[in-house]
Motif scaffolding. Sequence first.
Motif, PDB file in Angstrom:
ATOM      1  N   VAL A 156      -4.751  -6.261  -4.474  1.00  0.00           N
ATOM      2  CA  VAL A 156      -5.771  -7.079  -5.132  1.00  0.00           C
ATOM      3  C   VAL A 156      -5.475  -7.219  -6.625  1.00  0.00           C
ATOM      4  O   VAL A 156      -5.677  -8.283  -7.218  1.00  0.00           O
ATOM      5  CB  VAL A 156      -7.177  -6.496  -4.895  1.00  0.00           C
ATOM      6  CG1 VAL A 156      -8.230  -7.272  -5.690  1.00  0.00           C
ATOM      7  CG2 VAL A 156      -7.517  -6.509  -3.411  1.00  0.00           C
ATOM      8  N   ALA A 157      -4.973  -6.153  -7.238  1.00  0.00           N
ATOM      9  CA  ALA A 157      -4.612  -6.208  -8.653  1.00  0.00           C
ATOM     10  C   ALA A 157      -3.518  -7.249  -8.895  1.00  0.00           C
ATOM     11  O   ALA A 157      -3.547  -7.978  -9.903  1.00  0.00           O
ATOM     12  CB  ALA A 157      -4.157  -4.838  -9.137  1.00  0.00           C
ATOM     13  N   ARG A 185     -11.869  -5.300   1.793  1.00  0.00           N
ATOM     14  CA  ARG A 185     -11.704  -5.479   0.344  1.00  0.00           C
ATOM     15  C   ARG A 185     -10.588  -6.481   0.040  1.00  0.00           C
ATOM     16  O   ARG A 185     -10.735  -7.332  -0.844  1.00  0.00           O
ATOM     17  CB  ARG A 185     -11.391  -4.130  -0.301  1.00  0.00           C
ATOM     18  CG  ARG A 185     -11.070  -4.227  -1.790  1.00  0.00           C
ATOM     19  CD  ARG A 185     -10.811  -2.843  -2.393  1.00  0.00           C
ATOM     20  NE  ARG A 185     -10.456  -2.952  -3.792  1.00  0.00           N
ATOM     21  CZ  ARG A 185      -9.208  -3.088  -4.244  1.00  0.00           C
ATOM     22  NH1 ARG A 185      -8.193  -3.122  -3.368  1.00  0.00           N
ATOM     23  NH2 ARG A 185      -8.951  -3.187  -5.527  1.00  0.00           N
ATOM     24  N   ILE A 186      -9.496  -6.380   0.764  1.00  0.00           N
ATOM     25  CA  ILE A 186      -8.355  -7.264   0.492  1.00  0.00           C
ATOM     26  C   ILE A 186      -8.688  -8.709   0.870  1.00  0.00           C
ATOM     27  O   ILE A 186      -8.431  -9.639   0.106  1.00  0.00           O
ATOM     28  CB  ILE A 186      -7.102  -6.772   1.231  1.00  0.00           C
ATOM     29  CG1 ILE A 186      -6.700  -5.377   0.712  1.00  0.00           C
ATOM     30  CG2 ILE A 186      -5.943  -7.750   1.042  1.00  0.00           C
ATOM     31  CD1 ILE A 186      -5.595  -4.714   1.513  1.00  0.00           C
ATOM     32  N   THR A 219       0.829  -1.202   0.000  1.00  0.00           N
ATOM     33  CA  THR A 219       0.000   0.000   0.000  1.00  0.00           C
ATOM     34  C   THR A 219       0.866   1.255   0.000  1.00  0.00           C
ATOM     35  O   THR A 219       0.593   2.225  -0.715  1.00  0.00           O
ATOM     36  CB  THR A 219      -0.933  -0.007   1.228  1.00  0.00           C
ATOM     37  OG1 THR A 219      -1.778  -1.160   1.179  1.00  0.00           O
ATOM     38  CG2 THR A 219      -1.794   1.250   1.255  1.00  0.00           C
ATOM     39  N   ASP A 224      -1.921  -1.605  -5.694  1.00  0.00           N
ATOM     40  CA  ASP A 224      -3.104  -2.312  -5.229  1.00  0.00           C
ATOM     41  C   ASP A 224      -2.796  -3.806  -5.089  1.00  0.00           C
ATOM     42  O   ASP A 224      -2.555  -4.479  -6.094  1.00  0.00           O
ATOM     43  CB  ASP A 224      -4.243  -2.111  -6.229  1.00  0.00           C
ATOM     44  CG  ASP A 224      -5.522  -2.826  -5.827  1.00  0.00           C
ATOM     45  OD1 ASP A 224      -5.596  -3.341  -4.687  1.00  0.00           O
ATOM     46  OD2 ASP A 224      -6.446  -2.872  -6.655  1.00  0.00           O
ATOM     47  N   ASN A 234      -7.967  -0.834   3.718  1.00  0.00           N
ATOM     48  CA  ASN A 234      -9.279  -1.469   3.610  1.00  0.00           C
ATOM     49  C   ASN A 234      -9.100  -2.988   3.609  1.00  0.00           C
ATOM     50  O   ASN A 234      -9.016  -3.620   2.555  1.00  0.00           O
ATOM     51  CB  ASN A 234      -9.977  -1.007   2.336  1.00  0.00           C
ATOM     52  CG  ASN A 234     -11.407  -1.514   2.234  1.00  0.00           C
ATOM     53  OD1 ASN A 234     -11.817  -2.424   2.964  1.00  0.00           O
ATOM     54  ND2 ASN A 234     -12.179  -0.939   1.331  1.00  0.00           N
TER      55      ASN A 234
END
Length: 287
Positions: A210-211, A247-248, A203, A208, A244
């Motif tokens: 997640v990407a 989300r992760i 981060t 990102d 977040n």
Amino acid sequence: MQRRNFVKSLALGATSLSILPNLEPFLPPKSLGVQLWNIREYLKKDVTGSLAKLAKLGYNQLELFGYDGTYWGKTPKEFSKICTDLGFTIISAHFETGRIDKAKGTLWYGWDKAVEDTALMNIPYMVCAWLFKEERTSLDLYKELADKLNKAGEACQKVKIQLGYHSHNFEFPAIDGIVPYDLLLERTDKDLLKMEADLFWITKAGVDPVAYFQKHPGRFPLWHVKDMERGSEQFAEVGHGVINFDRIFAAREIAGLKYWFVEQDQTSREPFESLAMSRDYILKKKY
């Protein structure tokens, strides 16, 4: 052995384990992992007592660091027994490359012995944890590292250990148009080398996570769960910063997540207090 020469040790002064807050016994969940770097200064003074305090907090899975043929003066067998007696399962252990400092028990110096000792302790993951500044100056150095990681991964695979690589933020700025982290992912065998995603450092790099999980599905079985303080971008207790995690963690399946560890490199509080705060948030969220 230094794990990160840019992280300053906590100034504990005259504080001793005997005068820490009296933490009430806590019934642990099925799994709650922690990286021992959080309590590095305490381990130097009292290995068993420090680990006992972690167990009292409810942590029951460990990621180690500091191997030099021993762990804080304990043989691998002795240290493993201490952990087992306290109810811990050791999931992973961190190692350095040794390319600069020529330290024992590293990728370049004594790797076979490190693998042998890790197998003796029944630890399923070994992770390359840190690069000195001198190791990050060129793509050629990263290419050499990738090749070494492939070979190290082969040695691990022979004894059913999975090799991993722990990210910071320094792997993400491009060198000659190429992102070193991408180079490591693409130049290493996906079965020989998995990745340990440090959610704070990724981060902080402006990337990102997640990407990356979506681009390299199944490649991220280990995570470091740590938060970032708003404004200062310093370390924060999990759930007390800006990352977040909902989300992760929603992407855990595509990432291939198997184990994760709470880590907070620095804290303005007493480290065990910080770990209790992170624990409380995590259990509330049921991650």
